[in-house]
Design an enzyme around this catalytic site. Structure first.
Site, PDB file in Angstrom:
ATOM      1  N   CYS A 294       0.813  -1.221   0.000  1.00 16.58           N
ATOM      2  CA  CYS A 294       0.000   0.000   0.000  1.00 16.58           C
ATOM      3  C   CYS A 294       0.845   1.269   0.000  1.00 16.58           C
ATOM      4  O   CYS A 294       0.611   2.187  -0.795  1.00 16.58           O
ATOM      5  CB  CYS A 294      -0.990  -0.002   1.156  1.00 16.58           C
ATOM      6  SG  CYS A 294      -0.245  -0.097   2.807  1.00 16.58           S
TER       7      CYS A 294
ATOM      8  N   HIS B 146      -2.609   0.545   7.182  1.00 10.01           N
ATOM      9  CA  HIS B 146      -2.874   0.488   5.740  1.00 10.01           C
ATOM     10  C   HIS B 146      -3.134   1.917   5.264  1.00 10.01           C
ATOM     11  O   HIS B 146      -3.708   2.722   6.005  1.00 10.01           O
ATOM     12  CB  HIS B 146      -4.097  -0.396   5.470  1.00 10.01           C
ATOM     13  CG  HIS B 146      -4.375  -0.614   4.014  1.00 10.01           C
ATOM     14  ND1 HIS B 146      -3.567  -1.392   3.212  1.00 10.01           N
ATOM     15  CD2 HIS B 146      -5.370  -0.147   3.223  1.00 10.01           C
ATOM     16  CE1 HIS B 146      -4.060  -1.403   1.976  1.00 10.01           C
ATOM     17  NE2 HIS B 146      -5.141  -0.648   1.958  1.00 10.01           N
TER      18      HIS B 146
ATOM     19  N   HIS C  90      -6.189   1.889  -3.510  1.00 10.19           N
ATOM     20  CA  HIS C  90      -5.260   1.206  -2.602  1.00 10.19           C
ATOM     21  C   HIS C  90      -4.869  -0.137  -3.204  1.00 10.19           C
ATOM     22  O   HIS C  90      -5.304  -0.499  -4.297  1.00 10.19           O
ATOM     23  CB  HIS C  90      -5.901   1.030  -1.214  1.00 10.19           C
ATOM     24  CG  HIS C  90      -6.903  -0.074  -1.167  1.00 10.19           C
ATOM     25  ND1 HIS C  90      -6.764  -1.158  -0.342  1.00 10.19           N
ATOM     26  CD2 HIS C  90      -8.052  -0.285  -1.856  1.00 10.19           C
ATOM     27  CE1 HIS C  90      -7.790  -1.975  -0.496  1.00 10.19           C
ATOM     28  NE2 HIS C  90      -8.589  -1.476  -1.411  1.00 10.19           N
TER      29      HIS C  90
END
Length: 172
Positions: A81, A132, A144
């Protein structure tokens, strides 16, 4: 005596004309400086307007959409990510971001009202590895890298993401 008065008057006129010239130059430089700043501001706003950022995110997605999740990866062959976020900002916004999600979570300004390009952070586990990050797109969606589906757009209102949302930060 008469000559002295004439010389004094001539000198005063000369000084007055010099003063007017200096004031004129100052006014002209001020106008140029202000208009230059305004043009720079307009260029900055154009570069980071919602529609421009949205187009850049769509462009990034088209190139990266088949990219699988790979821990530590930063290329279209595999990315995590923070690698996707770092690459997107470097490529499309000429902005160098830190490499890890934990480091990215410390930059920019916290925001509540999201605009395209804001970083969205989630606590998905424990510690620094349990974070994340994605990039807000529009209409409650963000770009993402999913561990199971690779690079994608996902909804912030989806149960998992809504339940694990942590914060958002603006870096552009």
């Amino acid at each position: 005596m008469q000559e002295d008065k004439i010389l004094l008057k001539s000198w005063l006129n000369s000084c007055h004309n010099s003063y007017k010239l200096i004031v004129g130059i100052f006014v002209m430089l001020s106008v140029l400086l202000i208009s230059g700043c305004a043009n720079q501001e307009a260029a900055y706003q154009d570069q980071y307007s919602d529609s421009t950022v949205i187009n850049k995110l769509e462009s990034q997605y088209l190139v990266w959409k088949n990219t699988p999740y790979r821990y530590g990866g930063m290329t279209v062959k595999g990315s995590d990510c923070s690698g996707l976020v770092m690459n997107t900002f470097k490529t499309h916004f000429a902005t160098q971001l830190p490499r890890t999600t934990a480091q990215q979570a410390k930059i920019g300004d916290k925001v509540d009202e999201l605009v395209a390009g804001d970083l969205v952070f989630f606590k998905t586990g424990r510690g620094e590895n349990g974070l994340h990050v994605g990039i807000y797109y529009k209409d409650g969606m963000f770009l993402h890298v999913s561990t199971s589906r690779g690079v994608e757009f996902a909804s912030l209102e989806g149960g998992y993401w809504k339940n694990n949302y942590w914060m958002s930060r603006r870096v552009i």
